[in-house]
Scaffold this motif. Sequence first.
Motif, PDB file in Angstrom:
ATOM      1  N   UNK A  82       0.804  -1.222   0.000  1.00 22.64           N
ATOM      2  CA  UNK A  82       0.000   0.000   0.000  1.00 22.64           C
ATOM      3  C   UNK A  82       0.843   1.280   0.000  1.00 22.64           C
ATOM      4  N   UNK A  83       2.087   1.191   0.471  1.00 26.04           N
ATOM      5  CA  UNK A  83       2.869   2.415   0.638  1.00 26.04           C
ATOM      6  C   UNK A  83       3.864   2.677  -0.496  1.00 26.04           C
ATOM      7  N   UNK A  84       4.206   1.673  -1.284  1.00 25.22           N
ATOM      8  CA  UNK A  84       5.154   1.897  -2.387  1.00 25.22           C
ATOM      9  C   UNK A  84       4.472   2.717  -3.494  1.00 25.22           C
ATOM     10  N   UNK A  85       5.163   3.727  -3.947  1.00 27.23           N
ATOM     11  CA  UNK A  85       4.543   4.630  -4.926  1.00 27.23           C
ATOM     12  C   UNK A  85       4.363   3.952  -6.284  1.00 27.23           C
ATOM     13  N   UNK A  86       5.335   3.198  -6.717  1.00 26.66           N
ATOM     14  CA  UNK A  86       5.271   2.569  -8.032  1.00 26.66           C
ATOM     15  C   UNK A  86       5.037   1.071  -7.881  1.00 26.66           C
ATOM     16  N   UNK A  87       4.209   0.528  -8.801  1.00 27.45           N
ATOM     17  CA  UNK A  87       3.945  -0.919  -8.754  1.00 27.45           C
ATOM     18  C   UNK A  87       5.230  -1.696  -9.024  1.00 27.45           C
ATOM     19  N   UNK A  88       6.099  -1.111  -9.800  1.00 29.04           N
ATOM     20  CA  UNK A  88       7.365  -1.809 -10.073  1.00 29.04           C
ATOM     21  C   UNK A  88       8.197  -1.981  -8.825  1.00 29.04           C
ATOM     22  N   UNK A  89       8.127  -1.003  -7.912  1.00 26.11           N
ATOM     23  CA  UNK A  89       8.858  -1.137  -6.647  1.00 26.11           C
ATOM     24  C   UNK A  89       8.346  -2.322  -5.849  1.00 26.11           C
ATOM     25  N   UNK A  90       7.042  -2.511  -5.880  1.00 28.86           N
ATOM     26  CA  UNK A  90       6.465  -3.642  -5.111  1.00 28.86           C
ATOM     27  C   UNK A  90       7.029  -4.952  -5.629  1.00 28.86           C
ATOM     28  N   UNK A  91       6.992  -5.118  -6.957  1.00 26.57           N
ATOM     29  CA  UNK A  91       7.450  -6.406  -7.514  1.00 26.57           C
ATOM     30  C   UNK A  91       8.958  -6.564  -7.328  1.00 26.57           C
ATOM     31  N   UNK A  92       9.682  -5.449  -7.362  1.00 27.04           N
ATOM     32  CA  UNK A  92      11.139  -5.541  -7.200  1.00 27.04           C
ATOM     33  C   UNK A  92      11.523  -5.900  -5.773  1.00 27.04           C
ATOM     34  N   UNK A  93      10.753  -5.411  -4.791  1.00 28.58           N
ATOM     35  CA  UNK A  93      11.105  -5.628  -3.383  1.00 28.58           C
ATOM     36  C   UNK A  93      10.396  -6.826  -2.776  1.00 28.58           C
ATOM     37  N   UNK A  94       9.450  -7.418  -3.492  1.00 26.55           N
ATOM     38  CA  UNK A  94       8.609  -8.453  -2.864  1.00 26.55           C
ATOM     39  C   UNK A  94       9.420  -9.633  -2.329  1.00 26.55           C
ATOM     40  N   UNK A  95      10.325 -10.186  -3.178  1.00 29.54           N
ATOM     41  CA  UNK A  95      11.023 -11.403  -2.759  1.00 29.54           C
ATOM     42  C   UNK A  95      11.842 -11.169  -1.501  1.00 29.54           C
ATOM     43  N   UNK A  96      12.657 -10.095  -1.503  1.00 30.55           N
ATOM     44  CA  UNK A  96      13.521  -9.841  -0.340  1.00 30.55           C
ATOM     45  C   UNK A  96      12.685  -9.478   0.889  1.00 30.55           C
ATOM     46  N   UNK A  97      11.628  -8.695   0.683  1.00 33.13           N
ATOM     47  CA  UNK A  97      10.789  -8.286   1.838  1.00 33.13           C
ATOM     48  C   UNK A  97      10.056  -9.493   2.422  1.00 33.13           C
ATOM     49  N   UNK A  98       9.524 -10.352   1.521  1.00 30.84           N
ATOM     50  CA  UNK A  98       8.823 -11.542   2.005  1.00 30.84           C
ATOM     51  C   UNK A  98       9.768 -12.469   2.738  1.00 30.84           C
ATOM     52  N   UNK A  99      11.020 -12.590   2.244  1.00 34.91           N
ATOM     53  CA  UNK A  99      11.999 -13.445   2.928  1.00 34.91           C
ATOM     54  C   UNK A  99      12.335 -12.877   4.310  1.00 34.91           C
ATOM     55  N   UNK A 100      12.457 -11.553   4.398  1.00 38.82           N
ATOM     56  CA  UNK A 100      12.767 -10.930   5.692  1.00 38.82           C
ATOM     57  C   UNK A 100      11.612 -11.121   6.670  1.00 38.82           C
ATOM     58  N   UNK A 101      10.383 -11.042   6.165  1.00 43.36           N
ATOM     59  CA  UNK A 101       9.235 -11.239   7.073  1.00 43.36           C
ATOM     60  C   UNK A 101       9.172 -12.670   7.606  1.00 43.36           C
ATOM     61  N   UNK A 102       9.696 -13.642   6.853  1.00 45.78           N
ATOM     62  CA  UNK A 102       9.623 -15.046   7.267  1.00 45.78           C
ATOM     63  C   UNK A 102      10.718 -15.426   8.242  1.00 45.78           C
ATOM     64  N   UNK A 103      11.744 -14.565   8.420  1.00 43.70           N
ATOM     65  CA  UNK A 103      12.870 -14.900   9.301  1.00 43.70           C
ATOM     66  C   UNK A 103      12.392 -14.970  10.747  1.00 43.70           C
ATOM     67  N   UNK A 104      12.760 -16.028  11.411  1.00 43.51           N
ATOM     68  CA  UNK A 104      12.434 -16.163  12.834  1.00 43.51           C
ATOM     69  C   UNK A 104      11.017 -16.633  13.102  1.00 43.51           C
ATOM     70  N   UNK A 105      10.249 -16.911  12.059  1.00 43.17           N
ATOM     71  CA  UNK A 105       8.867 -17.375  12.260  1.00 43.17           C
ATOM     72  C   UNK A 105       8.698 -18.694  11.525  1.00 43.17           C
ATOM     73  N   UNK A 106       8.992 -19.822  12.134  1.00 45.24           N
ATOM     74  CA  UNK A 106       8.831 -21.106  11.451  1.00 45.24           C
ATOM     75  C   UNK A 106       7.359 -21.376  11.164  1.00 45.24           C
TER      76      UNK A 106
END
Length: 842
Positions: A82-106
Amino acid sequence: MERAHPPRTTRSTTRLRTLRATVIAAIAFGVVALSFDGWYRSTLVKRERERVRASATPFAGALQSSVERRLSRLAGLKTLVETRRQLGDIRAEFDSYAEALSVGVPGVRALQLVDSGRIVATRPSVDSSRLHGYDLYRHPVERVRKDVDRALGTDSIVITGPLELLQGGRGLVARQRVRRAESDAPQLVVMVIDLPAVVSEARAIASAPPSVSITLRDRADSVVDGGATLDDPITVPVHLPDGTWHVDAAPSEGWAAAVASDLRPTRIALALIMALLLWLTYVLFGRQERLTLAVANRTEDLEHANRELQREIHTRQGAEERLRGNDERLRLALVSGRMGTWEYDARDDMVYWSKNAMALLGGPAVDTTEHGADFLRAVPSEFHESIAKAVGEAKRGSRAMSDCRAEFRYTLPDGSERWLYASGELQAGAHDLGDRLVGVIVDITERRHLEEQLLQSQKMEAVGTLAGGIAHDFNNLLTAILGFAQLSQMQAAALDTESRGPALRAGLDELRTDLDEIVKAGERASLLTGQLLAFSRRQVHKPTRVDINGVVREVERMLVRLIGERITLEPLVSSHPLPVLADPGQVAQVIVNLVVNARDALPSGGVIKLRTDRLVVAEGVEPPISGLGVGTWVLVAVEDNGTGMSPEVMARIFEPFFTTKRVGEGTGLGLSTVYGIVTQGGGRVTVQSAVDVGTTVQVALPLHLAASGTAPQREAGALQQQRAAHVLVVEDEPGLRRLVAEILTRRGYTVEVASDGLEALTALDGATTPPDLVLSDVVMPRLGGRALADEIVRRGMTIPVLFMSGYPAGEELPEDEAHTFIGKPFTPDALVRKVRALLERV
């Protein structure tokens, strides 16, 4: 003259009457025994149900917390979209952001983006050829298709499951709508949760005893985990965002088997008592029949009758003497047991109190009669109905079985209160009517206090178990957050020293401000974790000789950041050394907790004075702090000019979880943690406060006079880079492993990493030159830090080991020349100091 024997038929008739009376008594005693057995069994089952509920409730809470902790990561993904201005930013950051969110939460199987019912992005991309572009509206399960539409129509989280996942296995799928104006923007963010992993984590946190079976049911009342058919189970709700699940719990072998061991002695005792009563009935009734027959057949023998009469009189006199002795013993028993007797006449509503009973009620120790209404005036109104009900039930029952029991609070004439227990029995009065109750009254105040303490200790044990369970993961996360933030601060400071343009300098200033806020939040989270572990007595406690003045100087910078700019901190440190025997971390925690409490009492700003001093208590002189013995004490006082506290609040400030702050602004553990740490160290805590005037908290600890060597001088300024020592870092958390390696590498150390103890042993066996030091986490899969250190010694290697952990989970860690410990979270400087100190010792 010899008397003739009575006819045989007369003896037979006497024997028959005796047997008839014995049978009637057996029936009556049996009814009483069965009634008591049923009541006692019901009482045991109620107690067992409460025990089972106490076992199931932590599991339900742990399951709810585990699901909510994972769903909080879904909110982070929603914020990204919701906060990224460009849709391209969302797709570019999705993999790394999703991986960071999964750290420490089995247990998080995947994070996804969905547009128009199709999966447009997934991480991790397991079987991407089948998942990427998958049309959820073609899903074979109708409930999935409906839940996709339901998620698009609401802002709340929609949870589907349990169901068979597309990735394989069984789990839950959580979806939440994303609000963006672009037509081709993702409409839903999705989290796929492995349900067995969540359930296993909850069972590990709140382990139930083997004697209790637990079954988990979802909102559709289907069995999710457990599967056993339970007999009349206890049900505890699990409130999830999209519905309520339930936890059913019952004894593994059934309620009857659970109370059988407690019932068996009672039943044996009842059988023995019944046998004794039947024997007495047979003997006494047969004796009466034989005497009647003897009197009828021997009326002419007056001389014999007179002798029998004299013997009976003598027997009666002996019985009366024994009765007087029994009365005296009964009086002593009532006095020692804090009991008294009473009688209640229902016809004229009059109560008779014995001397012992009047003493319990706070009156003069004399026999007294009063109206029942006068007695009820001293009993709180909430107990009036239960007392009237107990009396009414006793009067409505039969005289053979009716009794009265009531437990209530009573206000004494001096204003104090006692808990009393009254029990009585209905007796016949005038015209053979049941109109008189006779019984005893007992002071149970001490028993009630003990019961309250037991309940409080059980609650504290449950909280301690939960705190220890989350401490390891939470402290790992805090260490990574604080460590990387402080490394970034160092990098920003290095960039700032170079010649930069105004725009870059402004950006660096903004970056430093953001990093400062991250460090502040991490330090506050670290304090909360420390409070939980200290409160639950799961901290690593290593008392040493520590100077209070030095602790104040160490935490002063952090305190200034915590209290903010509107509040002034005035440290008044004594000029004399103030050594105490305590854990330095716990002493710092006491000071920080007191200053933070003072800050919260200054919503509009003000002044906090932090003072240290030496207090000498002489023989025969009243100490300024109650409870201090003769000797020298170290005094720490925190004073504020804030809102203050009322006497009602003052009476409860040391109670765990008691707080006057709004929900979410306080844990209620601050002062209870202070009280536990100080009293454990042999000290005292006193509080003086007045509304709108301010509060002063004084902590007194015994002065430690043991001789010690010269304390090592602390470094001034930044730590200097050491020789290129070789360090093996053993840590199962990837982010934390990378942080520790980065810190040591920047300080000039050669670093090698391993993910657990077995991998570390493999590296040691294959190394040409062993490392100079092993830096190992304590709690790890396959092989933990303590076992790794033991294996290093067993293999004949002389390598020092530095343990690190936020929660050692009960491990007894060695502390000698070659072993030491650092608690998480830690700063980069603190880690380097520990590594250097251990390398210099060996």
